[in-house]
Structures are given as structure tokens and as C-alpha cells.
Design a protein around this motif. Structure first.
Motif, short mmCIF file in Angstrom:
data_model
loop_
_atom_site.label_atom_id
_atom_site.label_comp_id
_atom_site.label_asym_id
_atom_site.label_seq_id
_atom_site.Cartn_x
_atom_site.Cartn_y
_atom_site.Cartn_z
N ALA A 165 33.58 -23.06 -15.36
CA ALA A 165 34.94 -23.02 -15.92
C ALA A 165 35.38 -24.37 -16.46
N SER A 166 34.68 -25.43 -16.10
CA SER A 166 35.06 -26.77 -16.56
C SER A 166 34.49 -27.01 -17.96
N ASP A 167 34.86 -28.14 -18.52
CA ASP A 167 34.39 -28.50 -19.87
C ASP A 167 33.16 -29.40 -19.79
N THR A 168 32.39 -29.28 -18.72
CA THR A 168 31.24 -30.17 -18.54
C THR A 168 30.06 -29.74 -19.39
N ARG A 169 29.22 -30.73 -19.71
CA ARG A 169 27.97 -30.47 -20.44
C ARG A 169 26.79 -30.38 -19.48
N LEU A 170 27.06 -30.50 -18.18
CA LEU A 170 26.00 -30.57 -17.19
C LEU A 170 25.70 -29.20 -16.58
N ASP A 171 24.45 -29.04 -16.12
CA ASP A 171 24.12 -27.86 -15.33
C ASP A 171 24.58 -28.11 -13.90
N ILE A 172 24.39 -27.13 -13.02
CA ILE A 172 24.92 -27.23 -11.66
C ILE A 172 24.30 -28.40 -10.90
N ALA A 173 23.00 -28.64 -11.08
CA ALA A 173 22.33 -29.74 -10.37
C ALA A 173 22.83 -31.09 -10.87
N GLY A 174 22.96 -31.22 -12.18
CA GLY A 174 23.47 -32.48 -12.74
C GLY A 174 24.90 -32.73 -12.32
N ALA A 175 25.72 -31.66 -12.34
CA ALA A 175 27.12 -31.79 -11.92
C ALA A 175 27.19 -32.24 -10.47
N PRO B 43 14.65 -36.65 -7.98
CA PRO B 43 14.44 -36.12 -9.33
C PRO B 43 15.72 -35.81 -10.11
N VAL B 44 16.72 -35.22 -9.46
CA VAL B 44 17.95 -34.89 -10.19
C VAL B 44 18.71 -36.15 -10.58
N GLU C 9 19.24 -38.90 -18.94
CA GLU C 9 20.16 -38.25 -19.88
C GLU C 9 21.41 -39.10 -20.18
N GLY C 10 21.52 -40.26 -19.51
CA GLY C 10 22.59 -41.19 -19.83
C GLY C 10 23.90 -41.00 -19.08
N TYR C 11 23.86 -40.29 -17.95
CA TYR C 11 25.08 -40.06 -17.17
C TYR C 11 25.23 -41.02 -15.99
#
Length: 196
Positions: free
Chosen positions: A66-76, A110-111, A118-120
Motif C-alpha cells: 500500500a506504500s509508495d515504495t519501490r522495494l520488495d518485501i525483503a528490501g523494505a 545477502p539482502v 541497488e543504491g539504498y
């Protein structure tokens, strides 16, 4: 009958409630009277603790989606771990994150490495911090989480959470962090002792 009930109530033994962030709160429905000051903060913390204790992976997936994130669940998850630990302890170390989750650091690496690629995130030794892109993702995920939590708190206590919600979340997060890290360190000490 009312007088008899009152007399019986006088002889009931008082039992101290368990003060833990994970303890379930009592029913606080629409008829709950609105307390003030420290009592209000305790009620809010109890409601937040109850919600956090029952939040599952599917809830997290819905919040991230529901958020405006560009990340998948693991990245988030990785980006928000850096946010949480930086806010709570002043730094986000791989060892602390792994200890809280009762996992070997190698399993989580790894995550975090992917988020760096990916620059985050950036990394200095075993400590992570956000890049500008990572800080942006943490903000939008945090906003979605806060909106969801406010709605849940309002359902539980029958009134808006107000400006004290962030303080309540921080207080609960700190307690959970201390409990989890304490349990992890105790468990690790026991493992080391038995290995000797």
C-alpha cells in the motif's frame, strides 16, 4: 445483591498485571473513558504493544504494497531495520540486527548487500546507513506503517491516537528491542557455555 457484590469485591486479592510490551491489553472498546496525561500514554502504549505483538508477515506485505515504495518485501525489511536501529541505538550494525532476529549474520547479509548494490544502503564495516534513496524509501514505508497503525489504534481504543503515537511506538520498539536482544544474548551465552 449489589451490596453483597460490593462486600465480596472488598475481599478479593489484588493481582499485579504483567508489565511487558508483549502482554495483551484488556478490552478497550468504544465505551472506554478517555484518560489523560501519563494514563493516556500507558493506554496508548498498551494498544500499540498489542497490535505490534499480533502483526504478522501478511500484514507487513499489505502495508508495504500500500506504500509508495519501490522495494520488495525483503528490501523494505532491510531498509526499515536500518531505520529502526539507527533511531533506537544510534547505529545499525549487522550483529545487532542478527541478534534481535536470533539468526546468524551470514543469513541476513545477502539482502543487505543487494540493497547496497541497488543504491539504498551504504556500509562501513558491519554498520549500515541509508543513502538518499534509502531514506526516501524508509519515509514512505514509515508513513504507510503509521497510517495503518493509527487506524488500528483507533479501532482498539475508540479514539484517534493523536501526536503521542510516535512516542508510544518508540517506547514499545525500545522495550521489544531490549527484550529481544536480552533474550538473544542470554541464549548465545548459554550456547557458548554448553560448547565449552
Amino acid at each position: 445483591m449489589a451490596a453483597l457484590g460490593f462486600v465480596v469485591a472488598l475481599f478479593l486479592r489484588q493481582v499485579q498485571l504483567r508489565d511487558s510490551a508483549r502482554a495483551g491489553s484488556t478490552d478497550m472498546g468504544e465505551g472506554f473513558g478517555q484518560p489523560s496525561g501519563a494514563d493516556s500514554q500507558r493506554v496508548l502504549e498498551a494498544a500499540v504493544g498489542k497490535i505490534i505483538g499480533t502483526t504478522g508477515v501478511e500484514d507487513a506485505r499489505r502495508i508495504v504494497a500500500a506504500s509508495d515504495t519501490r522495494l520488495d518485501i525483503a528490501g523494505a525489511w532491510a531498509v526499515m531495520q536500518v531505520e529502526l536501529f539507527t533511531r533506537m541505538t544510534g547505529h545499525a550494525g549487522l550483529g545487532l540486527i542478527a541478534a534481535r532476529r536470533h539468526m546468524p549474520p551470514e543469513a541476513l547479509l545477502p539482502v543487505f548487500d543487494r540493497m547496497i548494490d541497488e543504491g539504498y544502503l551504504t556500509r562501513a564495516g558491519n554498520f549500515f546507513s541509508h543513502t538518499d534513496a534509502g531514506a526516501r524509501e524508509a519515509r514512505v514505508i514509515g508513513k504507510a506503517w503509521a497510517t495503518w497503525l493509527e487506524e488500528r489504534v483507533q479501532q482498539d481504543i475508540g479514539r484517534p491516537a493523536g501526536t503521542d503515537l510516535r512516542a508510544a511506538v518508540d517506547a514499545i520498539s525500545k522495550r521489544l528491542l531490549v527484550e529481544d536482544l536480552g533474550n538473544g544474548l542470554t541464549q548465545r551465552s548459554g550456547e557458548l557455555a554448553s560448547a565449552r
